[in-house]
Design an enzyme around this catalytic site. Structure first.
Site, short mmCIF file in Angstrom:
data_model
loop_
_atom_site.label_atom_id
_atom_site.label_comp_id
_atom_site.label_asym_id
_atom_site.label_seq_id
_atom_site.Cartn_x
_atom_site.Cartn_y
_atom_site.Cartn_z
N ASP A 161 -1.38 16.07 46.03
CA ASP A 161 -1.74 17.11 46.99
C ASP A 161 -0.72 17.14 48.14
OD1 ASP A 161 -4.30 17.60 45.58
OD2 ASP A 161 -4.71 15.57 46.26
N HIS A 189 -9.95 14.45 47.00
CA HIS A 189 -9.02 15.14 46.09
C HIS A 189 -9.84 16.17 45.30
CE1 HIS A 189 -6.08 15.97 43.02
NE2 HIS A 189 -6.94 15.62 42.10
N1 LIG Z 1 -5.61 12.57 41.28
C1 LIG Z 1 -4.84 13.54 40.84
O1 LIG Z 1 -4.07 14.14 41.60
C2 LIG Z 1 -4.87 13.98 39.40
C3 LIG Z 1 -3.95 14.94 38.95
C4 LIG Z 1 -3.99 15.33 37.63
C5 LIG Z 1 -4.93 14.79 36.76
N2 LIG Z 1 -5.82 13.88 37.24
C6 LIG Z 1 -6.84 13.27 36.36
O2 LIG Z 1 -6.22 12.25 35.58
C7 LIG Z 1 -7.00 12.02 34.42
C8 LIG Z 1 -6.11 11.94 33.19
O3 LIG Z 1 -5.46 13.16 32.98
P1 LIG Z 1 -4.62 13.42 31.63
O4 LIG Z 1 -4.07 14.78 31.77
O5 LIG Z 1 -3.71 12.29 31.33
O6 LIG Z 1 -5.81 13.45 30.57
P2 LIG Z 1 -5.74 13.25 29.00
O7 LIG Z 1 -7.03 13.73 28.47
O8 LIG Z 1 -4.45 13.79 28.42
O9 LIG Z 1 -5.67 11.67 28.84
C9 LIG Z 1 -6.70 10.84 29.24
C10 LIG Z 1 -6.69 9.65 28.30
O10 LIG Z 1 -7.62 8.71 28.81
C11 LIG Z 1 -8.22 8.09 27.71
N3 LIG Z 1 -9.47 7.46 28.15
C12 LIG Z 1 -10.68 8.02 28.36
N4 LIG Z 1 -11.57 7.11 28.71
C13 LIG Z 1 -10.91 5.93 28.75
C14 LIG Z 1 -11.29 4.60 29.03
N5 LIG Z 1 -12.56 4.29 29.33
N6 LIG Z 1 -10.36 3.62 28.97
C15 LIG Z 1 -9.08 3.92 28.65
N7 LIG Z 1 -8.65 5.16 28.33
C16 LIG Z 1 -9.56 6.14 28.40
C17 LIG Z 1 -8.42 9.21 26.71
O11 LIG Z 1 -8.57 8.70 25.38
C18 LIG Z 1 -7.11 9.99 26.89
O12 LIG Z 1 -6.10 9.59 25.97
C19 LIG Z 1 -8.03 13.16 34.38
O13 LIG Z 1 -9.26 12.68 34.90
C20 LIG Z 1 -7.45 14.18 35.33
O14 LIG Z 1 -8.44 15.01 35.89
C21 LIG Z 1 -5.81 13.46 38.53
#
Ligand SMILES: NC(=O)c1ccc[n+]([C@@H]2O[C@H](COP(=O)([O-])OP(=O)(O)OC[C@H]3O[C@@H](n4cnc5c(N)ncnc54)[C@H](O)[C@@H]3O)[C@@H](O)[C@H]2O)c1
Length: 331
Positions: A161, A189
């Site tokens: 952000d 966030h």
């Molecule tokens: N804070 C921020 O600024 C920000 C920005 C973008 C995305 N995000 C968040 O980051 C997270 C990941 O995003 P992404 O695009 O990589 O998602 P994605 O779906 O491509 O990947 C997430 C991975 O996490 C794995 N996973 C789920 N539960 C798990 C667990 N208990 N232990 C280990 N692995 C697990 C899934 O199998 C998947 O491969 C999401 O929650 C998204 O909303 C946060």
């Protein structure tokens, strides 16, 4: 010269899209320094071990000189052993028809387990950055379940952000992004976050002295930053990944390099009795600075005008509501 001792970096969600943009950059040395030998510990769900094995092969194929070990697996207690940095990226996405409270509770289960695993086997001074959403409340849950680890070691990522806000101001003022400093994101966030254009600076001057259009700042600027994640999804069909990974690197780098004098960075950290009157025990984004030793302090006495105050309190209320949705729901 003798090599530095190995640092162990944990990344969860290792087969996901953020991790694919993150792991390789960590392994080059961009996050902890180009002279810092590393071990990567990568956690995934059992059903995603096959794609994770592919990621492991690619890490090997890069022949990164700093990368000494790669451990993959789906057992947190096994993988979290002795880690110095934990980037908790993996989380459960919102499914069709899922209520916000259900999403919070589903994620709470993950972060309770991971908090406990950090508590029992991680390095006692492990620095934790929670990226998986809802990241502030997931971070609160992780911290609560890891009482052995100092509270000040837990962060929720609001650096993306901050970076988005910096980029928007630079575009509007026709200056380099490096001219924008002191950019605070206050609060959650989420779309209630408050990008603080009142205290940010452009080439050392208050933003309001350079961008005279207050209406643009209060409306378009704040709205663009708050809704940028949704705009990326609407355009790309997937959520921000490369920018999230880049910001995670920046977030950790800000803890391990001294903050330039008079400047600060934003991070979601635990509120206490001295943090701007925000209720205690919330993971709330504040302006922080670091001596570069992995620790931070909240920068105090940054003034809030009425516009900021109202919006920051709304974000605080949202975080209180998230916390109360969990109370009694998960143990
Ligand atoms: N804070 C921020 O600024 C920000 C920005 C973008 C995305 N995000 C968040 O980051 C997270 C990941 O995003 P992404 O695009 O990589 O998602 P994605 O779906 O491509 O990947 C997430 C991975 O996490 C794995 N996973 C789920 N539960 C798990 C667990 N208990 N232990 C280990 N692995 C697990 C899934 O199998 C998947 O491969 C999401 O929650 C998204 O909303 C946060």
């Amino acid at each position: 010269m003798t090599a530095k001792p190995l640092k162990r970096v944990l990344v969860t969600g290792g087969a996901g899209q953020i991790a694919y943009n993150l792991l390789f950059r960590i392994a080059t040395g961009e996050m902890l320094g180009f002279d810092q030998p590393l071990a990567l510990h990568i956690l995934e769900l059992p059903e995603a071990m096959k794609p994770l094995e592919g990621v492991r092969m690619e890490l090997e194929d890069c022949a990164f000189p700093l990368l000494k070990e790669v451990h993959i697996g789906s057992d947190a207690e096994e993988l979290f052993g002795d880690v110095h940095y934990a980037l908790l990226v993996g989380a459960k996405p919102r499914g069709p028809g899922m209520e916000r409270g259900d999403l919070l509770k589903e994620n709470a289960k993950i972060f309770i387990e991971q908090g406990r695993a950090l508590n029992s086997v991680a390095d006692p001074d492990v620095k934790v950055l929670v990226v998986g959403n809802p990241c502030n409340t997931n971070c609160l849950i992780t911290m609560t379940n890891a009482p052995r680890i100092p509270r000040k070691n837990f962060h929720a990522m609001t650096r993306l952000d901050q970076n988005r806000a910096v980029a928007q101001l630079a575009l509007r003022a026709h200056v380099e992004v490096s001219s924008i400093t002191n950019m605070t994101i206050w609060g959650n966030h989420s779309s209630t976050q408050v990008p603080d254009f009142v205290n940010a600076k452009i080439s050392g001057k208050p933003v309001l002295d350079v961008i005279k259009d207050h209406s643009w700042l209060e409306n378009e600027f704040v709205g663009t930053v708050q809704k940028r994640g949704a705009a990326v999804i609407a355009s790309r069909g997937k959520s921000s990944a490369a920018s999230a990974a880049s910001s995670a690197i920046d977030a950790i780098k800000s803890l391990v390099t001294p903050t330039p004098r008079g400047e600060w960075f934003s991070s979601g950290v635990c509120s206490d009795e001295n943090s701007y009157g925000v209720q205690e025990n919330l993971i709330f984004s504040f302006p922080c600075r670091s001596k570069g030793d992995g620790h931070y302090e909240i920068v105090d006495n940054i003034p809030w005008n009425t516009f900021l105050r109202e919006k920051i309190h709304a974000s605080e209320r949202e975080l209180l509501e998230e916390r109360s949705l969990l109370e009694g729901g998960v143990s």
